[in-house]
Design a protein around this motif. Sequence first.
Motif, short mmCIF file in Angstrom:
data_model
loop_
_atom_site.label_atom_id
_atom_site.label_comp_id
_atom_site.label_asym_id
_atom_site.label_seq_id
_atom_site.Cartn_x
_atom_site.Cartn_y
_atom_site.Cartn_z
N ARG A 1 0.81 -1.22 0.00
CA ARG A 1 0.00 0.00 0.00
C ARG A 1 0.84 1.26 0.00
O ARG A 1 0.34 2.34 -0.32
CB ARG A 1 -0.92 -0.01 1.23
CG ARG A 1 -1.99 -1.10 1.21
CD ARG A 1 -2.71 -1.20 2.52
NE ARG A 1 -1.80 -1.58 3.60
CZ ARG A 1 -2.18 -1.74 4.87
NH1 ARG A 1 -3.45 -1.55 5.21
NH2 ARG A 1 -1.29 -2.11 5.79
N ALA A 2 2.12 1.14 0.35
CA ALA A 2 2.98 2.32 0.41
C ALA A 2 3.91 2.43 -0.79
O ALA A 2 4.67 3.39 -0.89
CB ALA A 2 3.81 2.29 1.70
N THR A 3 3.85 1.47 -1.69
CA THR A 3 4.80 1.49 -2.80
C THR A 3 4.57 2.64 -3.77
O THR A 3 5.49 3.06 -4.46
CB THR A 3 4.75 0.16 -3.58
OG1 THR A 3 3.38 -0.09 -3.99
CG2 THR A 3 5.23 -1.00 -2.73
N HIS A 4 3.33 3.18 -3.84
CA HIS A 4 3.09 4.30 -4.74
C HIS A 4 3.91 5.51 -4.34
O HIS A 4 4.35 6.29 -5.18
CB HIS A 4 1.60 4.65 -4.77
CG HIS A 4 1.10 5.27 -3.51
ND1 HIS A 4 0.81 4.53 -2.37
CD2 HIS A 4 0.85 6.57 -3.18
CE1 HIS A 4 0.39 5.33 -1.42
NE2 HIS A 4 0.41 6.57 -1.86
N THR A 5 4.15 5.69 -3.02
CA THR A 5 5.00 6.79 -2.55
C THR A 5 6.43 6.59 -3.01
O THR A 5 7.10 7.55 -3.43
CB THR A 5 4.96 6.87 -1.01
OG1 THR A 5 3.60 6.97 -0.58
CG2 THR A 5 5.74 8.07 -0.51
N VAL A 6 6.91 5.35 -2.96
CA VAL A 6 8.27 5.04 -3.40
C VAL A 6 8.42 5.32 -4.90
O VAL A 6 9.40 5.92 -5.35
CB VAL A 6 8.62 3.58 -3.09
CG1 VAL A 6 9.95 3.21 -3.70
CG2 VAL A 6 8.63 3.36 -1.59
N VAL A 7 7.42 4.88 -5.68
CA VAL A 7 7.48 5.08 -7.13
C VAL A 7 7.54 6.56 -7.46
O VAL A 7 8.33 6.99 -8.31
CB VAL A 7 6.27 4.41 -7.81
CG1 VAL A 7 6.21 4.80 -9.29
CG2 VAL A 7 6.35 2.90 -7.67
N PHE A 8 6.72 7.38 -6.78
CA PHE A 8 6.72 8.82 -7.06
C PHE A 8 8.08 9.42 -6.72
O PHE A 8 8.61 10.25 -7.46
CB PHE A 8 5.63 9.52 -6.25
CG PHE A 8 5.45 10.96 -6.62
CD1 PHE A 8 4.62 11.32 -7.66
CD2 PHE A 8 6.12 11.97 -5.93
CE1 PHE A 8 4.46 12.65 -8.02
CE2 PHE A 8 5.97 13.30 -6.28
CZ PHE A 8 5.12 13.64 -7.33
N TRP A 9 8.69 8.99 -5.60
CA TRP A 9 9.99 9.53 -5.23
C TRP A 9 11.06 9.12 -6.24
O TRP A 9 11.90 9.92 -6.63
CB TRP A 9 10.38 9.05 -3.83
CG TRP A 9 11.62 9.71 -3.31
CD1 TRP A 9 11.69 10.85 -2.58
CD2 TRP A 9 12.96 9.29 -3.53
NE1 TRP A 9 13.01 11.17 -2.32
CE2 TRP A 9 13.81 10.23 -2.90
CE3 TRP A 9 13.55 8.22 -4.18
CZ2 TRP A 9 15.18 10.12 -2.90
CZ3 TRP A 9 14.92 8.11 -4.20
CH2 TRP A 9 15.73 9.05 -3.56
N MET A 10 11.00 7.87 -6.70
CA MET A 10 12.02 7.41 -7.65
C MET A 10 11.88 8.08 -9.02
O MET A 10 12.83 8.13 -9.78
CB MET A 10 11.94 5.89 -7.80
CG MET A 10 12.35 5.14 -6.55
SD MET A 10 12.31 3.34 -6.73
CE MET A 10 13.70 3.09 -7.84
#
Length: 342
Positions: free
Chosen positions: A187-196
């Motif tokens: 559920r938190a991977t979308h935040t990681v994708v946006f940062w990357m």
Amino acid sequence: MQTGQRRHLTLGLILVLGALALALSLSVAISVGAVSVPFGTVWGVLFDKIGLAWAEPSWSKGRAAIVWDIRFPRALLAVMVGAGLALVGAALQAVTRNNLADPHLLGISSGAAFGAILALLHTGLFLGLLTVPTLAFCGALAATALVLGTARLAEATSADRLVLTGVAVSFVIMAGANVLIFLGDPRATHTVVFWMLGGLGLAQWGHLIYPLAVLMPCMLWLWLQAPKLNAMTIGDETAATLGIPVARFRLTVFVAGALITGAMVAFSGMIGFVGLMVPHIVRPLTGGDYFRVLPVAALFGGIFLLWADIAARTLMAPEDMPIGIVTGLVGGLFFIALLRRK
């Protein structure tokens, strides 16, 4: 007029015109968005906040908050990140004698990504809003130390072998980062994708001091090394005959580049191609002398990333597109054009 005086006059003229272009770009970047703000209001809020207001404020508190608390620090962060990445790209292209070198060459961004993913998915924000940039910065420095240690262990101190070492370490670090994503909360991977993909959403007045404190001394040091960078572009043998400790100087430039890139990536995410493109854009204006290339590249890098951020905020408004998509698209096309020029 002597040649040296004419050269410095040309540099001064380019910097003045660039500063005017930067001021205009800042005005546009702060003005556009979901709520449009007139240029007069933009600069009126600025002068009012620094105590130089010439009239009573005619704008609402909401617009003042949009300009001063949200858009102005974001625009300044874009300038610093663009300047830092362009500066490092120019320096790396000199010491590696590789026209396609850029700040992501040595696995620095991969290390920053590893640290950010660790913070976002596993450790939690134990330092508050500074947790992600702090761990990203530590990851960038650790990646640089790993590259330099591997290079020393393999006796790979030449320009081409250092590049290969950086690429190899980058793949290893990104493999570790992908393991962290796999083990993290989906559920938190979308935040990681946006940062990357890169973004300037972390911009706050209290945070700007950190990238600025790294950028300014490193930029000054690199500028003072312009004669050595000029010699390095000719070849290691020529530089050595001029008394330059080639291997040590190259490693020192890499460390300075890692400091700058780590600080920038820690607050903006992974933004590619700026360090590749901008030095090539400015060299037709400045020539090959790094005394002129470095300051002009920093100035143009800030302007370029400002306009990339403007595009990211307006192309899919009201959605905020990751800025790395814009720089990746422009950079990819530029890369192809560069290859066609051989």
